[in-house]
Write an enzyme that holds these catalytic residues in place. Structure first.
Site, PDB file in Angstrom:
ATOM      1  N   ASP A 188       0.847  -1.177   0.000  1.00  0.00           N
ATOM      2  CA  ASP A 188       0.000   0.000   0.000  1.00  0.00           C
ATOM      3  C   ASP A 188       0.895   1.244   0.000  1.00  0.00           C
ATOM      4  O   ASP A 188       2.113   1.177   0.175  1.00  0.00           O
ATOM      5  CB  ASP A 188      -0.954  -0.031   1.210  1.00  0.00           C
TER       6      ASP A 188
ATOM      7  N   GLU B 236     -10.711   6.793   4.221  1.00  0.00           N
ATOM      8  CA  GLU B 236      -9.686   6.198   5.079  1.00  0.00           C
ATOM      9  C   GLU B 236      -9.767   6.716   6.510  1.00  0.00           C
ATOM     10  O   GLU B 236     -10.856   6.929   7.043  1.00  0.00           O
ATOM     11  CB  GLU B 236      -8.304   6.420   4.452  1.00  0.00           C
TER      12      GLU B 236
HETATM   13  C1  GLC Z   1      -4.441   4.278  -0.116  1.00  0.00           C
HETATM   14  C2  GLC Z   1      -5.323   3.099   0.222  1.00  0.00           C
HETATM   15  C3  GLC Z   1      -5.397   2.058  -0.845  1.00  0.00           C
HETATM   16  C4  GLC Z   1      -5.220   2.707  -2.210  1.00  0.00           C
HETATM   17  C5  GLC Z   1      -3.820   3.277  -2.276  1.00  0.00           C
HETATM   18  C6  GLC Z   1      -3.570   4.013  -3.599  1.00  0.00           C
HETATM   19  O1  GLC Z   1      -3.740   4.709   1.014  1.00  0.00           O
HETATM   20  O2  GLC Z   1      -5.073   2.435   1.452  1.00  0.00           O
HETATM   21  O3  GLC Z   1      -6.671   1.404  -0.725  1.00  0.00           O
HETATM   22  O4  GLC Z   1      -5.397   1.739  -3.227  1.00  0.00           O
HETATM   23  O5  GLC Z   1      -3.542   4.154  -1.204  1.00  0.00           O
HETATM   24  O6  GLC Z   1      -4.381   5.156  -3.679  1.00  0.00           O
END
Ligand code: GLC
Length: 597
Positions: free
Chosen positions: A297, A488
């Protein structure tokens, strides 16, 4: 010269020359031959790659870092855009960006195309004009895998129309505590929904008859089970509980053939998943047989213990195959090369990671068709896609209360009052991950607000007053209330109460002597107790996306609600977390509840 070539060999050579077919003679260009099988192409290409080229394939960088020659100069393997990071306001801007990046990649020594990832989590939601569908928590209430497959076929088409090859979706958390800011990204609180609808999404994204893009089951594992619902927190469970609740969705996804899996920021019993070789390799790759690649991530590697070198060593050896850096790619590349040089990461691990990445690129046909098919651009946001989204809205709504059959509203009514901050706000009804990472307010893209939808379906007198003033005398008053967008951790909340503004609005409408219908726009259940007596009818509409008219279809009975709760509805904050199967399970509305007319 004696005839040293037997007749049969002579004929064989003639045959080869005539048909032009080359046996597997291992020529350097074999990997470019689509007639060879994928493992052969991977082996042929890998055998020609330098270590530096291999490390480049494992490096994913945010689009904002890319200059005219960055990809070529650094032989980068993947680019992403973070939520809301956009090259412009039109789909053409996206296609232009993608093709410019791809031209750089195709100009490298071996011409390995990039794979570009984006969070198309409820449609191509970063792109203005794209169709935006209900978020997963509402889709979970449809219990309709065919619909979820159809939604993802459309999403794949609209994503491919901008050139992009890969979405970081479906999210398949099993949300166990609605205080989590990512509750709405989950299909619901049971592993059955994660498995049933996750595999349908993957089928639609990767294996439809139309355009195909790589899916990404995320976030492995236990992201929805953290203590207190804290985003990126700690999931405290025995292994058997973790397997029972949070693993079935991934088994289904792997069995469905998902190409990528994203590791979770969260920890399991105190150990960061990104550093767990037991979870990422032993369980996901060895036990489940996952043969795609694991993406980290966003800067999640940086959260591991130790210095950056320790973090990279830990993550790659645990089983991360590609790192979403996403900015300082030079530091990542140099650190990884040093770790390999110091034999802290084996070349076998690197070859395994790169083979997995190349396998997905070959499966997607990126070597054959690296550039955007611009004939697809008119597909973005087209009417037939919006009709599917409208139907998804209808099927996602859950009728929680309907005293004296206030609903459906009769179309022979003479006047209705619409009120509430969420009634005429497209941004609010789409929620987070919509044009902007945290979502936005107002007409931030094309779509119909709930009020606009009501005015399309009910052509008589529709009054709108955000505060509900002037409701008296109306046949019915509709209060569209609830949450404003978040994404988030920004959405983590300890108190799921309605705002006082929303509560006072419902009470004010009731005091004006009219039947009151409440439509709740939210990414999770909210505490309804303060308005329960004043609301004659209540509909959970979740985060419906661009087609607010689907809410009107239910309000006026053009669609008889079928939605069933994908999460338990708590009576109070004190009850949270509350999930079906709990001892003394006594929610306000239980998992699977939903009325019809
Ligand atoms: C974010 C998320 C993830 C996402 C990634 C790219 O922090 O946790 O779900 O796909 O970054 O945007």
């Amino acid at each position: 010269m004696t005839n040293i070539i037997s007749k049969s060999s002579y004929l064989f050579i003639i045959l080869i020359i005539l048909t032009g077919c080359k046996g597997n003679d291992g020529s350097p260009d074999d990997y470019k031959n689509p007639k060879l099988n994928v493992p052969e192409r991977v082996e042929n290409l890998l055998s020609q790659m330098t270590l530096r080229e291999k490390v480049g394939q494992m490096t994913q960088v945010e689009r904002g870092e890319i200059q005219i020659t960055t990809i070529k100069d650094n032989v980068l393997g993947s680019i992403l855009n973070g939520g809301g990071s956009s090259p412009g306001d039109s789909p053409e801007d996206w296609a232009d960006m993608y093709d410019q990046f791809q031209e750089q990649a195709m100009a490298t020594r071996l011409g390995i195309p990039i794979i570009y990832g984006t969070d198309a989590v409820h449609g191509h939601n970063n792109v203005k004009g794209a169709t935006i569908f209900p978020h997963n928590i509402g889709l979970g209430c449809t219990r309709n895998p065919e619909l979820i497959q159809q939604i993802n076929e459309i999403t794949a088409l609209e994503v491919a129309a901008t050139g992009i090859d890969w979405t970081f979706a479906p999210a398949i958390p099993v949300v166990r505590d609605e205080r989590w800011g990512r509750t709405y990204e989950s299909f619901g609180e049971t592993p059955e929904l994660a498995a049933l609808l996750g595999e349908a999404a993957i089928q639609g994204l990767q294996f439809s008859n139309g355009e195909k893009i790589a899916a990404c089951a995320k976030h492995f594992i236990g992201d929805g089970g953290t203590n207190g619902g804290h985003d990126q927190g700690n999931t405290i469970l025995s292994e058997s509980e973790l397997r029972e609740i949070h693993l079935p969705g991934y088994k289904a996804a792997v069995d469905q053939g998902v190409y990528t899996v994203m590791a979770s920021y969260s920890s399991w019993n105190g150990t960061k998943v990104h550093g767990s070789d037991y979870l990422l390799t032993t369980v996901l790759k060895d036990e489940l047989g996952f043969d795609g690649f694991v993406i980290s991530d966003w800067a999640a590697v940086d959260q591991l213990p130790g210095n950056y070198s320790d973090q990279v060593e830990k993550a790659i050896n645990a089983g991360v195959d590609m790192v979403m850096v996403p900015y300082d790619y030079q530091k990542f590349i140099s650190t990884l090369l040093e770790l390999i040089d110091d034999e802290k990461i084996s070349i076998e691990r690197i070859d395994d990671a790169v083979s997995r990445i190349l396998t997905v690129k070959f499966k997607l046909g990126l070597f054959e068709e690296p550039f955007t098919n611009r004939d697809l651009l008119p597909e973005i946001g087209k009417a037939s896609h919006r009709e599917v989204a409208r139907n998804a809205v209808r099927e996602s709504l859950v009728l929680l209360k309907n005293d004296s059959s206030v609903l459906p509203i009769s179309k022979s009514s003479s006047r209705i009052m619409i009120s509430g901050k969420n009634a005429d706000n497209l941004g609010y009804q789409m929620g987070g991950w919509s044009i902007y990472w945290q979502g936005g307010s107002g007409d931030i893209t094309e779509g119909t607000s709930i009020l606009e939808g009501i005015r399309e379906v009910f052509t008589k007198d529709v009054d709108y007053n955000i505060n509900g003033n002037g409701a008296s005398g109306a046949d019915v008053a509709v209060a569209v209330i609830g949450e404003t967008p978040y994404a988030e951790g920004a959405g983590d909340k300890t108190d799921l109460s309605l705002s006082s503004t929303d509560i006072n609005l419902v009470k004010s409408l009731k005091s004006q002597g009219v039947p009151v219908v409440v439509v709740l726009i939210s990414g999770r259940p909210l505490i309804l107790d303060p308005i329960l007596d004043d609301a004659d009818a209540i509909i959970a509409a979740w985060l419906p996306g661009t087609e607010g008219i689907g809410v009107a279809d239910v309000l006026f009975g053009d669609y008889n609600p079928t939605g069933k709760l994908s999460v338990s509805w708590p009576r109070s904050n004190a009850q949270i977390p509350i999930n079906v199967g709990d001892a003394n399970y006594d929610p306000l509305y239980e998992y699977g509840y939903g009325l019809s007319y």
